[in-house]
Design a protein around this motif. Sequence first.
Motif, PDB file in Angstrom:
ATOM      1  N   PRO A  94     -40.773  27.857 -29.540  1.00 35.07           N
ATOM      2  CA  PRO A  94     -41.918  26.935 -29.390  1.00 35.07           C
ATOM      3  C   PRO A  94     -42.900  27.022 -30.549  1.00 35.07           C
ATOM      4  O   PRO A  94     -43.490  26.007 -30.945  1.00 35.07           O
ATOM      5  CB  PRO A  94     -42.567  27.398 -28.076  1.00 35.07           C
ATOM      6  CG  PRO A  94     -41.487  28.127 -27.346  1.00 35.07           C
ATOM      7  CD  PRO A  94     -40.657  28.788 -28.415  1.00 35.07           C
ATOM      8  N   HIS A  97     -41.512  25.139 -33.563  1.00 42.31           N
ATOM      9  CA  HIS A  97     -41.748  23.698 -33.391  1.00 42.31           C
ATOM     10  C   HIS A  97     -43.204  23.355 -33.703  1.00 42.31           C
ATOM     11  O   HIS A  97     -43.495  22.307 -34.304  1.00 42.31           O
ATOM     12  CB  HIS A  97     -41.395  23.269 -31.966  1.00 42.31           C
ATOM     13  CG  HIS A  97     -39.920  23.123 -31.730  1.00 42.31           C
ATOM     14  ND1 HIS A  97     -39.190  22.048 -32.211  1.00 42.31           N
ATOM     15  CD2 HIS A  97     -39.032  23.917 -31.074  1.00 42.31           C
ATOM     16  CE1 HIS A  97     -37.924  22.174 -31.846  1.00 42.31           C
ATOM     17  NE2 HIS A  97     -37.798  23.305 -31.167  1.00 42.31           N
ATOM     18  N   ARG A  98     -44.112  24.237 -33.301  1.00 46.83           N
ATOM     19  CA  ARG A  98     -45.525  23.979 -33.583  1.00 46.83           C
ATOM     20  C   ARG A  98     -45.794  23.993 -35.087  1.00 46.83           C
ATOM     21  O   ARG A  98     -46.513  23.128 -35.603  1.00 46.83           O
ATOM     22  CB  ARG A  98     -46.398  25.024 -32.885  1.00 46.83           C
ATOM     23  CG  ARG A  98     -47.896  24.754 -33.043  1.00 46.83           C
ATOM     24  CD  ARG A  98     -48.725  25.846 -32.440  1.00 46.83           C
ATOM     25  NE  ARG A  98     -48.428  26.052 -31.031  1.00 46.83           N
ATOM     26  CZ  ARG A  98     -48.990  26.996 -30.276  1.00 46.83           C
ATOM     27  NH1 ARG A  98     -49.865  27.830 -30.822  1.00 46.83           N
ATOM     28  NH2 ARG A  98     -48.668  27.121 -29.019  1.00 46.83           N
ATOM     29  N   GLY A 101     -44.629  20.822 -36.607  1.00 44.27           N
ATOM     30  CA  GLY A 101     -45.544  19.737 -36.294  1.00 44.27           C
ATOM     31  C   GLY A 101     -46.801  19.760 -37.146  1.00 44.27           C
ATOM     32  O   GLY A 101     -47.320  18.717 -37.533  1.00 44.27           O
ATOM     33  N   SER A 106     -39.768  22.648 -42.625  1.00 48.66           N
ATOM     34  CA  SER A 106     -38.874  23.437 -41.781  1.00 48.66           C
ATOM     35  C   SER A 106     -39.421  24.849 -41.590  1.00 48.66           C
ATOM     36  O   SER A 106     -40.014  25.429 -42.498  1.00 48.66           O
ATOM     37  CB  SER A 106     -37.480  23.495 -42.405  1.00 48.66           C
ATOM     38  OG  SER A 106     -36.923  22.196 -42.517  1.00 48.66           O
ATOM     39  N   VAL A 123     -35.995  25.576 -37.191  1.00 51.84           N
ATOM     40  CA  VAL A 123     -36.327  24.224 -36.740  1.00 51.84           C
ATOM     41  C   VAL A 123     -36.569  23.366 -37.977  1.00 51.84           C
ATOM     42  O   VAL A 123     -37.396  23.708 -38.822  1.00 51.84           O
ATOM     43  CB  VAL A 123     -37.570  24.209 -35.828  1.00 51.84           C
ATOM     44  CG1 VAL A 123     -37.939  22.778 -35.451  1.00 51.84           C
ATOM     45  CG2 VAL A 123     -37.316  25.040 -34.573  1.00 51.84           C
ATOM     46  N   SER A 125     -37.655  20.181 -40.361  1.00 51.66           N
ATOM     47  CA  SER A 125     -38.645  19.126 -40.509  1.00 51.66           C
ATOM     48  C   SER A 125     -37.978  17.774 -40.266  1.00 51.66           C
ATOM     49  O   SER A 125     -36.763  17.623 -40.434  1.00 51.66           O
ATOM     50  CB  SER A 125     -39.231  19.171 -41.924  1.00 51.66           C
ATOM     51  OG  SER A 125     -39.874  17.952 -42.249  1.00 51.66           O
ATOM     52  N   ASN A 133     -31.299  23.333 -41.448  1.00 51.69           N
ATOM     53  CA  ASN A 133     -31.277  24.414 -40.465  1.00 51.69           C
ATOM     54  C   ASN A 133     -30.491  25.601 -41.026  1.00 51.69           C
ATOM     55  O   ASN A 133     -29.348  25.451 -41.440  1.00 51.69           O
ATOM     56  CB  ASN A 133     -30.622  23.912 -39.178  1.00 51.69           C
ATOM     57  CG  ASN A 133     -30.754  24.907 -38.041  1.00 51.69           C
ATOM     58  OD1 ASN A 133     -30.418  26.074 -38.181  1.00 51.69           O
ATOM     59  ND2 ASN A 133     -31.219  24.439 -36.900  1.00 51.69           N
TER      60      ASN A 133
END
Length: 255
Positions: A94, A97-98, A101, A106, A123, A125, A133
């Motif tokens: 998580p 992912h943050r 964002g 990446s 993760v 971009s 990845n």
Amino acid sequence: MAPTYKAPPAYAITSVDNALRIAAMLQLEGALTVSEVSSRLGVATSTAHRLLQMLVYRDFAVQDPDRSYRAGPVLELAAHSQSAAAKLRAAALPYLHRLVGILQESANLTVRTGSTVRFVASVESAQALRVGNREGMVFPAHRTSGGLVLLADLSPDDFTALYAPNRFAEHPDDRPDVDALVAALARARRAGFAVNNGQSEKGVIAVGVPVRDGGGTAVAALSVSMPSVRYEKESLPSYVGHLRAVAAELERELR
């Protein structure tokens, strides 16, 4: 409970079965020679050698200077994956992912095994031009931003032992310039982060910070990686600030 009998698959692939048997033997029993593997599997020495070389290629095995083979980075991580790498990955996703964002680049989580690092979570971009990845990939630790901050956490004695010449007797060209590496680690230690400018992959820049356990030991590293054409040096404080903030949140969750 009695063990359940497992029938072999209808279309068994002997070479795959043999490779998996070798991997299990290396992890459970320790180092083996080509002739020992040949005898255990009942295959020709040349076949055993080819299987072992493929395991080395995929980091399931490594060859020592005495030409024996032992468990490689993948199996060493797997031995404690439930208590370390797997839990780290689940907790970190998580936050990766943050980071993506926020920074639109990446993000990765790496752990160190010896002088290598493995990307245990990654993760990408969403940008068209992006670093792909890297999950599951293994790199020399000194060639990655995450690896540098993890190496910087070693004691002088542990560092000296890790990069002793005898550890690279089989492949001396793989041993880095130790003096240059010591200087790079001193910079990373002072700054609390490291930058990799094309050392692991041409045209890629990455910034990494450590993730520490409750005792202050660096157990993993968070990093963001981007195409060098998009990197702006004046944005480095922003990258580091966001990485540190997210790493601090991850550390609190891990504790």
